[in-house]
Write an enzyme that holds these catalytic residues in place. Sequence first.
Site, mmCIF file in Angstrom:
data_model
loop_
_atom_site.group_PDB
_atom_site.id
_atom_site.type_symbol
_atom_site.label_atom_id
_atom_site.label_comp_id
_atom_site.label_asym_id
_atom_site.label_seq_id
_atom_site.Cartn_x
_atom_site.Cartn_y
_atom_site.Cartn_z
ATOM 1 N N LYS A 1 0.815 -1.219 0.000
ATOM 2 C CA LYS A 1 0.000 0.000 0.000
ATOM 3 C C LYS A 1 0.848 1.267 0.000
ATOM 4 O O LYS A 1 0.351 2.338 -0.311
ATOM 5 C CB LYS A 1 -0.979 -0.017 1.168
ATOM 6 N N ASP A 2 2.134 1.140 0.349
ATOM 7 C CA ASP A 2 3.024 2.302 0.284
ATOM 8 C C ASP A 2 3.101 2.876 -1.131
ATOM 9 O O ASP A 2 3.182 4.088 -1.298
ATOM 10 C CB ASP A 2 4.440 1.912 0.731
#
Length: 434
Positions: free
Chosen positions: A107-108
Amino acid sequence: MRLFSTKNTTSFVSLQEAVFKGLPDDNGLFMPEAIPQLPDSFIQNLKDYSFQEIGFEICKQLFNGAIPEADLRAIIENSINFPAPVVRLNDGTYILELFHGPSLAFKDFGARFMAQLMSYFNRGNERELVILVATSGDTGGAVAAGFYKTPGIKVVILYPSGKVSHLQEKQLTTLGENVSAIEVDGTFDDCQALVKQAFLDKDLTSQIRLSSANSINIARLIPQSFYYFEAYKQLPADGKPVVFCVPSGNFGNLTAGIFAKKMGLPIHQFIAATNANDVVPAYLGTGEYTPRPSVPTLSNAMDVGNPSNFARMLNLYGSTWNNMKEDIKGYAFNDLQTEEAMRQVFQKYGYVIDPHGAVGILALEQYQSKKPGTTRGVVLETAHPSKFLPDVERVLGQKIEVPERLAILASKEKHSVKMGTGFSPFKSWLMDNF
Ligand SMILES: *Cc1c(COP(=O)(O)O)cnc(C)c1O
């Protein structure tokens, strides 16, 4: 570049509007009007491109002039600034490690890219932008890290007190600078309700520029297509068809993979791997889509009973079951199978895989067992195993290594603002602080 809503395919918004709105007014999901085919010369010469150059080429085609090239390069350099290496387990099984960013999960990529795009579109605006995010723990850390120190943008994260893991809480509450954490004495739904009410409050919205960083923002999906190309580039060229196996919850990662295939990446097959929350594998098997409440599992970031990106998947396959089930095979596994797979992978290869990746390994094995030795399979490893330390150490029966950036969290001091579920204290706090 223009985008439409999956619920109204005939009216369009700009990229800027889609990024700031997050959701269309009709509660559909934004989709690019066109997903361009990338030049053959690019696909054939992927090895000549760095990860960042791959991202740049994709965005250049997709955005079609919406952002000048120099600015686009800067956005990518500031967001895609950690690697996505492929690790070989055997000739048919490769792991795409997506956990080398600050919050140790894929998700970064989406959170950082979205933060950079918002900051770009917000440039020259005198008034600061305040992003409100409700989190159940999982995405908050990536969003907080993504927006950290972004000029002109402040972030307020609301999380349910005592209902996120110790580590997740540290990720939300130790950054400081432009990131504030509100610890709500309630549930995740209470946090979401506070955010919703803030957006509806005319008083508040006339004084503060509010925006959200929703997980279904199109800006989070786009960079997730980059790493399919980056993975393909790293595979040995033995000519066997490539299949991507995607441990899935809301199906953002898999949807981004379909984007990559539409852009011309030669992906032979997708494998949708889920835990007991198997609405999509069930749909692929029967043609019936039956959302239901999620059940808790070991791979809890995939505990989703009504995947939000399913509407996008349907749209990409012309709402036709036949087309989707040709392209995507679905498999589901329970926690006992997941634990066994974690042990197997460790015993056979000395590789520590997290529970989400283990579900992927199981699905790839099941798919490949029908025609052994004929495909190159890539499993997306969505998080670092140390994010799930107690479970991983219990299952493997030994200590595992914790990366430095996670280990130092333990010594950092938590800063949160405690609040109840009532709206007026939240509103006053926002008014006083922004
Ligand atoms: C969010 C998440 C998933 C699910 O990804 P989707 O794109 O929602 O399908 C899988 N694994 C981990 C570790 C996650 O954080």
